[in-house]
Design an enzyme around this catalytic site. Structure first.
Site, PDB file in Angstrom:
ATOM      1  N   CYS A 126       0.848  -1.069  -0.068  1.00 30.48           N
ATOM      2  CA  CYS A 126       0.041  -0.018   0.014  1.00 30.48           C
ATOM      3  C   CYS A 126       0.904   1.361  -0.122  1.00 30.48           C
ATOM      4  CB  CYS A 126      -1.100   0.149   1.022  1.00 30.48           C
ATOM      5  SG  CYS A 126      -0.143  -0.553   2.792  1.00 30.48           S
ATOM      6  N   HIS A 234      -2.710   6.501   4.655  1.00 36.77           N
ATOM      7  CA  HIS A 234      -1.313   6.432   5.175  1.00 36.77           C
ATOM      8  C   HIS A 234      -0.727   7.926   4.486  1.00 36.77           C
ATOM      9  CE1 HIS A 234      -1.358   2.457   6.012  1.00 36.77           C
ATOM     10  NE2 HIS A 234      -0.701   1.795   5.139  1.00 36.77           N
TER      11      HIS A 234
END
Ligand SMILES: NC(=O)c1ccc[n+]([C@@H]2O[C@H](COP(=O)([O-])OP(=O)(O)OC[C@H]3O[C@@H](n4cnc5c(N)ncnc54)[C@H](OP(=O)(O)O)[C@@H]3O)[C@@H](O)[C@H]2O)c1
Length: 329
Positions: A126, A234
């Site tokens: 990711c 994130h």
């Protein structure tokens, strides 16, 4: 398409079902798959109920496509079994990413490498996906030499157990711990397991995967990955040294013209990317674009994306869509 979602009861799996429905993916038969613990549970997809099945049953059903997000060990053991019966697997774990015989794909960058022969395709980490989405157009224009990235990663990146740990801590409930320390009001410089070289596995994924995706090992990436108590996205502080000099307004223009990238960059209005606003979005958000004044040809920027969407489910489904559109499955 007969589509198996392996890990359908997990964090990524749930978002996968949501994204499949949102994008109207051509599902004719859905096969939700999870561990033996979940067999028989009900999953709802587009208003219909489906029973979760085990891996053995799913292979016997010979799906056209299997979207895997059930951990590396499950992928290592089961992806080849699906491939053997003719299923094309798109895998979210780290199991196949650095295998030289497998493609590591971010569709906006390198989907054109895919062929009919690719039966197991790897989805990058990711943190890597959001990083390369912003780096790819800049590398093309100015040629990267070195990237230094520090991440601020959401607990959702660890899975259901970690989200529960944070929720329990906030509610003052003692419960199962996903991390060795409390995560609420904390920052853990520790994502995934430590390696012999002192880096974590997550940091080494960030160092190696971009070179494979961009098919270029002339640049290097050094990473520090940190877990913070955010729930849905994130963030990354990124410093990039280029061969060639750049113009900041041209950098902003290049990034805003990149499909899948949104520039949010205006210090006058306090406009910059934040996980709270990237949550549930498919785009990668870039801001705080500025020159590193300590050395030539060097840029600083801040990149945010929803790790469960572009960082996992959306990227996987975009790969599957590309396979269908190009008759590779
Ligand atoms: N979270 C992220 O941001 C992210 C991003 C990219 C990639 N990934 C990767 O995606 C995978 C799943 O992550 P997650 O965050 O969704 O984890 P999670 O919330 O813990 O879910 C794990 C899923 O895998 C299933 N599973 C576990 N062991 C299994 C087995 N032996 N056989 C079949 N199914 C099994 C679980 O089923 P049960 O419910 O039955 O246990 C559950 O559906 C991992 O490989 C992770 O590295 C995660």
């Amino acid at each position: 398409m007969k589509v198996a979602v392996v890990g359908a009861t997990g964090m990524v799996g749930e978002v996968m079902l949501k994204v499949l429905a949102e994008r109207n993916f051509p599902v004719t038969e859905l096969i939700p798959v999870a561990s033996e613990r979940s067999v028989g549970k009900t999953i709802t997809y587009k208003g219909n109920d489906y029973k979760v099945v085990g891996l053995e049953t799913a292979v016997a059903m010979r799906p056209d496509i299997a979207l895997f997000s059930a951990g590396g060990d499950t992928s290592l053991e089961w992806a080849p079994k699906f491939a053997e019966v003719g299923t094309t697997v798109v895998d979210n774990s780290s199991a196949w990413r650095m295998d030289p015989s497998k493609k590591l794909v971010v569709p906006e960058i390198n989907a054109s490498e895919l062929t009919k022969e690719d039966k197991i395709i790897a989805n990058p980490n990711c943190s890597t996906i959001q990083l390369v989405m912003a780096l790819a157009p800049l590398h093309k224009a100015y040629t990267m030499k070195r990237v230094i990235v520090s991440t601020y990663q959401s607990v959702s990146g660890t899975g259901v157990k970690a989200v529960r740990q944070l929720e329990n801590e906030i509610a003052g409930i003692e419960g199962e711990m996903a991390y060795p320390y409390p995560i609420g009001r904390n920052a853990l410089p520790h994502c995934d397991v430590f390696q012999d070289n002192g880096y974590t596995k997550e940091e080494m994924k960030l160092a190696r995967e971009p070179q494979k995706i961009l098919n270029d090992n002339t640049f290097s990436v050094s990473a520090t990955a940190v877990r913070i108590p955010t729930a849905g996205g994130h963030s990354e502080s990124v410093n990039v040294e280029f061969e060639k000099d750049f113009d900041l307004s041209e950098v902003r223009k290049l990034l805003s013209q990149t499909p899948g990238v949104v520039v949010q960059d205006n210090t006058d209005t306090n406009t910059y990317p934040m996980p709270i606003y990237a949550h549930d979005k498919d785009e990668v958000f870039v801001g705080r674009i500025r020159r590193d004044e300590t050395q030539p040809n060097t840029l600083n920027m801040w990149i945010v994306a929803d790790n469960l969407r572009k960082g996992a489910a959306t990227n996987t489904i975009q790969i599957a869509e590309y396979l269908i559109e190009n008759e590779l499955v």
